[in-house]
Design a protein around this motif. Structure first.
Motif, mmCIF file in Angstrom:
data_model
loop_
_atom_site.group_PDB
_atom_site.id
_atom_site.type_symbol
_atom_site.label_atom_id
_atom_site.label_comp_id
_atom_site.label_asym_id
_atom_site.label_seq_id
_atom_site.Cartn_x
_atom_site.Cartn_y
_atom_site.Cartn_z
ATOM 1 N N VAL A 73 0.837 -1.199 0.000
ATOM 2 C CA VAL A 73 0.000 0.000 0.000
ATOM 3 C C VAL A 73 0.872 1.249 0.000
ATOM 4 O O VAL A 73 0.658 2.189 -0.771
ATOM 5 N N LEU A 74 1.886 1.264 0.857
ATOM 6 C CA LEU A 74 2.771 2.431 0.932
ATOM 7 C C LEU A 74 3.581 2.610 -0.355
ATOM 8 O O LEU A 74 3.772 3.731 -0.830
ATOM 9 N N ARG A 75 4.045 1.526 -0.930
ATOM 10 C CA ARG A 75 4.773 1.630 -2.203
ATOM 11 C C ARG A 75 3.864 2.181 -3.300
ATOM 12 O O ARG A 75 4.301 2.967 -4.135
ATOM 13 N N GLY A 76 2.605 1.744 -3.284
ATOM 14 C CA GLY A 76 1.657 2.260 -4.260
ATOM 15 C C GLY A 76 1.448 3.760 -4.117
ATOM 16 O O GLY A 76 1.341 4.490 -5.110
ATOM 17 N N ILE A 77 1.385 4.221 -2.876
ATOM 18 C CA ILE A 77 1.249 5.659 -2.614
ATOM 19 C C ILE A 77 2.434 6.424 -3.195
ATOM 20 O O ILE A 77 2.266 7.461 -3.853
ATOM 21 N N LEU A 78 3.632 5.916 -2.981
ATOM 22 C CA LEU A 78 4.833 6.580 -3.480
ATOM 23 C C LEU A 78 4.927 6.509 -5.004
ATOM 24 O O LEU A 78 5.342 7.476 -5.658
ATOM 25 N N ASP A 79 4.530 5.385 -5.573
ATOM 26 C CA ASP A 79 4.566 5.246 -7.037
ATOM 27 C C ASP A 79 3.620 6.241 -7.706
ATOM 28 O O ASP A 79 3.974 6.871 -8.716
ATOM 29 N N ARG A 80 2.424 6.398 -7.149
ATOM 30 C CA ARG A 80 1.473 7.355 -7.731
ATOM 31 C C ARG A 80 1.993 8.781 -7.568
ATOM 32 O O ARG A 80 1.803 9.624 -8.448
ATOM 33 N N ALA A 81 2.633 9.054 -6.435
ATOM 34 C CA ALA A 81 3.202 10.387 -6.227
ATOM 35 C C ALA A 81 4.297 10.665 -7.257
ATOM 36 O O ALA A 81 4.422 11.784 -7.766
ATOM 37 N N ALA A 82 5.096 9.651 -7.581
ATOM 38 C CA ALA A 82 6.143 9.815 -8.589
ATOM 39 C C ALA A 82 5.539 10.117 -9.954
ATOM 40 O O ALA A 82 6.043 10.972 -10.698
#
Length: 214
Positions: free
Chosen positions: A152-161
């Motif tokens: 979930v946290l990686r997904g948040i960071l990927d979308r932010a990127a």
């Protein structure tokens, strides 16, 4: 009866038995509504006595169910606890998508903090404390609950990127570890509340400066 007729009858009986055997007819269908009640009972007992002292008898008594009802679903307490962890991760770690990195981090960590602060928090403490001594349990916990939280946290960071909010060299793996570790540290070691002010500090003073474009 002639041999030819005998063989014909035998073939018909065999075929009927085979076809009927493909669709089990014995017993009542499994009542899926009982699964959550049994998992909840397992969490409550584990919160009180820990993983090692957890028994199927105690879970059955707490859920007011027969022990056979539990064993029809899970072969051992390890299976029961692993399945419970998997369900918890699936049901409680939904991925927020607010449109901003700060919003997503704040929403996820707030919901995760509330999740850990509730009745499940005590069970989580009991469970995590046993991981160094229970290799199978530790492996299963990492592969279910822990990986789900990280994803979930990686997904948040990927979308932010993708939105251009992240530094090119942002240490995403470290940010993921820090986010989870900050909450677990408070939960298990300091005993301080996992409240909104704490979540806000983690987001604004630690995570965003670490990964967000200035």
């Amino acid at each position: 009866m002639s041999r030819a007729l005998y063989e014909e009858v035998a073939m018909a009986v065999s075929t009927t038995a085979f076809n009927e055997g493909r669709v089990p007819q014995r017993g009542r269908p499994r009542d899926a509504s009982r699964d959550d009640a049994l998992r909840q009972a397992a969490l409550e007992v584990m919160a009180e006595v820990g993983y090692r002292a957890l028994t199927m008898d105690a879970v059955a008594a707490r859920a007011r169910a027969g022990k056979a009802t539990i064993y029809r679903r899970w072969e051992s307490k390890l299976d029961l606890v692993i399945d419970t962890c998997t369900q918890l991760a699936t049901q409680n770690l939904a991925a927020p998508d607010t449109g901003s990195l700060a919003g997503d981090l704040r929403e996820f960590l707030s919901s995760f903090a509330a999740f850990l602060s509730g009745p499940i928090g005590k069970a989580a403490q009991a469970l995590v404390g046993e991981l160094p001594h229970e290799p199978e349990l530790a492996a299963a916990f990492r592969e279910t609950f822990l990986i789900s939280q990280r994803d979930v946290l990686r997904g948040i960071l990927d979308r932010a990127a993708e939105r251009g909010e992240l530094k090119a060299d942002a240490p995403r793996g470290m940010a993921v570890e820090i986010a989870g570790a900050a909450l677990i540290y408070r939960l298990m070691l300091t005993g301080d509340p996992l409240d909104e002010p704490f979540v806000e500090k983690v987001v604004e003073q630690v995570l965003l400066p670490l990964v967000r474009v200035s």
